[in-house]
Design a protein around this motif. Structure first.
Motif, PDB file in Angstrom:
ATOM      1  N   PHE A   5       0.835  -1.192   0.000  1.00 58.65           N
ATOM      2  CA  PHE A   5       0.000   0.000   0.000  1.00 58.65           C
ATOM      3  C   PHE A   5       0.878   1.254   0.000  1.00 58.65           C
ATOM      4  CE2 PHE A   5      -4.000  -2.104   1.254  1.00 58.65           C
ATOM      5  CZ  PHE A   5      -3.530  -3.282   1.777  1.00 58.65           C
TER       6      PHE A   5
ATOM      7  N   TYR B   3       0.263   5.360   1.140  1.00 57.16           N
ATOM      8  CA  TYR B   3      -0.586   6.357   1.761  1.00 57.16           C
ATOM      9  C   TYR B   3       0.126   7.708   1.712  1.00 57.16           C
ATOM     10  CZ  TYR B   3      -3.501   2.693   3.876  1.00 57.16           C
ATOM     11  OH  TYR B   3      -4.344   1.628   4.087  1.00 57.16           O
TER      12      TYR B   3
ATOM     13  N   GLN C 119       0.172  11.675   3.611  1.00 53.95           N
ATOM     14  CA  GLN C 119      -0.259  12.423   4.791  1.00 53.95           C
ATOM     15  C   GLN C 119       0.064  13.902   4.605  1.00 53.95           C
ATOM     16  OE1 GLN C 119       1.726  11.588   8.586  1.00 53.95           O
ATOM     17  NE2 GLN C 119      -0.197  11.913   9.684  1.00 53.95           N
TER      18      GLN C 119
ATOM     19  N   ASN D 225      -0.975  17.838   9.691  1.00 55.42           N
ATOM     20  CA  ASN D 225      -2.053  17.800  10.680  1.00 55.42           C
ATOM     21  C   ASN D 225      -3.275  17.011  10.210  1.00 55.42           C
ATOM     22  OD1 ASN D 225      -0.628  19.496  12.559  1.00 55.42           O
ATOM     23  ND2 ASN D 225      -1.115  21.201  11.201  1.00 55.42           N
ATOM     24  N   ARG D 226      -3.065  16.074   9.337  1.00 64.44           N
ATOM     25  CA  ARG D 226      -4.146  15.220   8.851  1.00 64.44           C
ATOM     26  C   ARG D 226      -3.766  13.756   9.016  1.00 64.44           C
ATOM     27  NH1 ARG D 226      -7.759  17.627   5.474  1.00 64.44           N
ATOM     28  NH2 ARG D 226      -9.028  15.827   6.091  1.00 64.44           N
ATOM     29  N   GLY D 227      -4.767  12.895   8.922  1.00 63.77           N
ATOM     30  CA  GLY D 227      -4.495  11.472   8.920  1.00 63.77           C
ATOM     31  C   GLY D 227      -3.982  11.028   7.566  1.00 63.77           C
ATOM     32  N   LEU D 228      -3.734   9.725   7.443  1.00 66.61           N
ATOM     33  CA  LEU D 228      -3.228   9.187   6.188  1.00 66.61           C
ATOM     34  C   LEU D 228      -4.373   8.958   5.215  1.00 66.61           C
ATOM     35  CD1 LEU D 228      -0.971   8.491   8.302  1.00 66.61           C
ATOM     36  CD2 LEU D 228      -0.424   6.553   6.833  1.00 66.61           C
TER      37      LEU D 228
ATOM     38  N   PHE E 101      -5.380   6.883   1.674  1.00 66.35           N
ATOM     39  CA  PHE E 101      -5.018   5.777   0.805  1.00 66.35           C
ATOM     40  C   PHE E 101      -4.810   6.263  -0.623  1.00 66.35           C
ATOM     41  CE2 PHE E 101      -5.040   1.667  -1.036  1.00 66.35           C
ATOM     42  CZ  PHE E 101      -5.926   1.661  -2.098  1.00 66.35           C
TER      43      PHE E 101
ATOM     44  N   LYS F  41      -2.954   0.326  -3.998  1.00 68.26           N
ATOM     45  CA  LYS F  41      -2.536  -0.942  -3.406  1.00 68.26           C
ATOM     46  C   LYS F  41      -2.191  -1.946  -4.491  1.00 68.26           C
ATOM     47  CE  LYS F  41      -7.223  -2.877  -3.099  1.00 68.26           C
ATOM     48  NZ  LYS F  41      -8.290  -3.391  -2.194  1.00 68.26           N
TER      49      LYS F  41
ATOM     50  N   LEU G 145       3.876  13.998   2.996  1.00 66.32           N
ATOM     51  CA  LEU G 145       4.628  12.870   3.543  1.00 66.32           C
ATOM     52  C   LEU G 145       4.016  11.582   3.010  1.00 66.32           C
ATOM     53  CD1 LEU G 145       6.868  12.061   5.565  1.00 66.32           C
ATOM     54  CD2 LEU G 145       5.153  12.179   7.376  1.00 66.32           C
TER      55      LEU G 145
ATOM     56  N   PHE H 157       3.915   7.362   2.797  1.00 70.21           N
ATOM     57  CA  PHE H 157       4.227   6.143   3.521  1.00 70.21           C
ATOM     58  C   PHE H 157       3.925   4.927   2.660  1.00 70.21           C
ATOM     59  CE2 PHE H 157       5.151   7.589   7.745  1.00 70.21           C
ATOM     60  CZ  PHE H 157       4.442   8.776   7.901  1.00 70.21           C
TER      61      PHE H 157
ATOM     62  N   LEU I 152      -0.547  -4.359   9.459  1.00 72.50           N
ATOM     63  CA  LEU I 152       0.104  -3.489   8.487  1.00 72.50           C
ATOM     64  C   LEU I 152       1.361  -2.890   9.104  1.00 72.50           C
ATOM     65  CD1 LEU I 152      -0.735  -2.607   5.616  1.00 72.50           C
ATOM     66  CD2 LEU I 152      -1.824  -0.629   6.642  1.00 72.50           C
TER      67      LEU I 152
ATOM     68  N   PHE J 223       4.329  -0.080   8.476  1.00 70.75           N
ATOM     69  CA  PHE J 223       4.600   1.121   7.696  1.00 70.75           C
ATOM     70  C   PHE J 223       6.095   1.415   7.644  1.00 70.75           C
ATOM     71  CE2 PHE J 223       0.451   3.054   6.912  1.00 70.75           C
ATOM     72  CZ  PHE J 223      -0.370   2.359   7.789  1.00 70.75           C
ATOM     73  N   GLY J 224       6.519   2.006   6.528  1.00 74.29           N
ATOM     74  CA  GLY J 224       7.848   2.586   6.463  1.00 74.29           C
ATOM     75  C   GLY J 224       7.912   3.865   7.274  1.00 74.29           C
ATOM     76  N   SER J 225       9.087   4.447   7.333  1.00 71.28           N
ATOM     77  CA  SER J 225       9.300   5.637   8.160  1.00 71.28           C
ATOM     78  C   SER J 225       8.851   6.919   7.471  1.00 71.28           C
ATOM     79  CB  SER J 225      10.770   5.750   8.548  1.00 71.28           C
ATOM     80  OG  SER J 225      11.566   5.768   7.383  1.00 71.28           O
TER      81      SER J 225
ATOM     82  N   GLN K 148       8.786   9.820  12.811  1.00 68.05           N
ATOM     83  CA  GLN K 148       8.802   8.362  12.663  1.00 68.05           C
ATOM     84  C   GLN K 148       7.541   7.895  11.947  1.00 68.05           C
ATOM     85  OE1 GLN K 148       9.724   6.218  16.222  1.00 68.05           O
ATOM     86  NE2 GLN K 148      11.151   7.763  16.947  1.00 68.05           N
ATOM     87  N   GLY K 149       7.557   6.648  11.585  1.00 65.71           N
ATOM     88  CA  GLY K 149       6.388   6.055  10.936  1.00 65.71           C
ATOM     89  C   GLY K 149       5.332   5.709  11.951  1.00 65.71           C
TER      90      GLY K 149
ATOM     91  N   LEU L 160      -3.438   7.866  15.997  1.00 64.83           N
ATOM     92  CA  LEU L 160      -4.305   7.762  14.827  1.00 64.83           C
ATOM     93  C   LEU L 160      -5.193   6.539  14.926  1.00 64.83           C
ATOM     94  CD1 LEU L 160      -1.649   8.585  12.095  1.00 64.83           C
ATOM     95  CD2 LEU L 160      -3.583  10.014  12.681  1.00 64.83           C
TER      96      LEU L 160
ATOM     97  N   PHE M 135      -8.244   6.652   7.648  1.00 64.59           N
ATOM     98  CA  PHE M 135      -7.711   7.241   8.874  1.00 64.59           C
ATOM     99  C   PHE M 135      -8.463   8.493   9.293  1.00 64.59           C
ATOM    100  CE2 PHE M 135      -3.728   5.044   9.875  1.00 64.59           C
ATOM    101  CZ  PHE M 135      -3.592   4.238   8.754  1.00 64.59           C
ATOM    102  N   GLY M 136      -8.540   8.683  10.612  1.00 64.42           N
ATOM    103  CA  GLY M 136      -8.940   9.958  11.154  1.00 64.42           C
ATOM    104  C   GLY M 136      -7.758  10.911  11.166  1.00 64.42           C
ATOM    105  N   ASP M 137      -8.017  12.144  11.595  1.00 70.67           N
ATOM    106  CA  ASP M 137      -6.961  13.155  11.607  1.00 70.67           C
ATOM    107  C   ASP M 137      -6.083  13.077  12.851  1.00 70.67           C
ATOM    108  OD1 ASP M 137      -8.922  15.730   9.927  1.00 70.67           O
ATOM    109  OD2 ASP M 137      -7.652  14.117   9.136  1.00 70.67           O
TER     110      ASP M 137
ATOM    111  N   ARG N  30      -3.433  14.755  18.862  1.00 67.80           N
ATOM    112  CA  ARG N  30      -2.048  15.123  19.207  1.00 67.80           C
ATOM    113  C   ARG N  30      -1.961  15.235  20.714  1.00 67.80           C
ATOM    114  NH1 ARG N  30       1.925  16.956  16.086  1.00 67.80           N
ATOM    115  NH2 ARG N  30       0.440  17.178  14.366  1.00 67.80           N
TER     116      ARG N  30
END
Lengths: 112, 115
Positions: A34, A36, A38, A41-44, A46, A49, A88, A90, A100, A102-104, B41-42, B91, B106-108, B111
């Motif tokens: 996968f 993703y 980012q 200030n937000r989630g990831l 998609f 895949k 960013l 991932f 799952l 994830f990479g860094s 970091q991831g 998250l 995902f949600g936001d 923090r």
């Protein structure tokens, strides 16, 4: 154990140029892969895949990724980068027995 | 809303206090995940819920961390006796099922800052 490596912390590319974000993986079985993205200030979100089938996978926002089994890679690509692609990114891998991983992350900056 | 909702968006608390983080998954999604994202970091997997099955707690870093999911929907992640190293973005994600080929939504995040 499964793992994902994103060898570049930072990738810079000029707007309009092609971009590549690298990812290699290690799993014991067949991988589910996968990408993703980012934004601050937000989630990831998609992007795309690979499960099985064609090695070239097309996803959202013009992104695609190529699965290479022999090189255990799943690099993310886009033919022409936009400033709005700066974010960013991932890579993540999952095999049938595990969660799952994830990479860094790779920070992509597209320069106008 | 249509997406995964997390609250609060930001939480600042003193070391030693307990905190609760909430996640509302997408309606109808049976799988729910919690991750921790530390600066630079991831994502680190914490816990996974699938339907009525026993949760996969293999990622919880210590017994100060716990989570529950009530009625197969809302989930709460609780951190007791917080430490400064708990500072991170937490998250939550959900997917239609827990099958391996399903993307996660995902949600936001929340923090969390421990003073």
């Amino acid at each position: 154990a499964q793992s994902v490596a994103q060898p570049e912390d930072q990738v810079n590319v000029a707007e309009g140029n092609p971009l590549t974000v690298k990812c290699t993986y290690s799993v014991s079985g067949n991988p589910y892969l996968f990408w993703y993205v980012q934004y601050p200030n937000r989630g990831l979100q998609f992007l795309l895949k690979y499960i099985t089938g064609d090695n070239l996978v097309k996803g959202s926002y013009g992104f695609e990724a190529e699965f290479n089994k022999s090189q255990t890679s799943f690099h993310l690509k886009k033919p022409s980068a936009l400033v709005s692609d700066s974010a960013l990114y991932f890579c993540a891998v999952r095999d049938i027995e595990r969660q799952l991983t994830f990479g860094s992350g790779t920070q992509l900056t597209v320069l106008p | 809303g249509a997406g995964v909702s997390q609250s609060p968006s930001n939480k600042v608390t003193e070391k030693g206090k307990d905190v609760e983080l909430r996640c509302d998954p997408i309606s109808g999604h049976t799988a729910l995940y919690w991750y921790r994202q530390s600066l630079g970091q991831g994502l680190e997997f914490l816990i996974y819920f699938q339907g009525n099955s026993a949760p996969d707690k293999s990622g919880l870093p210590s017994d100060r961390f716990s989570a529950e999911r009530t009625g197969g929907s809302v989930s709460t992640l609780t951190i007791q006796r917080t430490q400064q190293e708990d500072s991170a973005v937490y998250l939550c994600a959900s997917s239609v099922t827990g099958e391996d080929n399903q993307p996660q939504h995902f949600g936001d995040g929340t923090r969390l800052s421990i003073l």
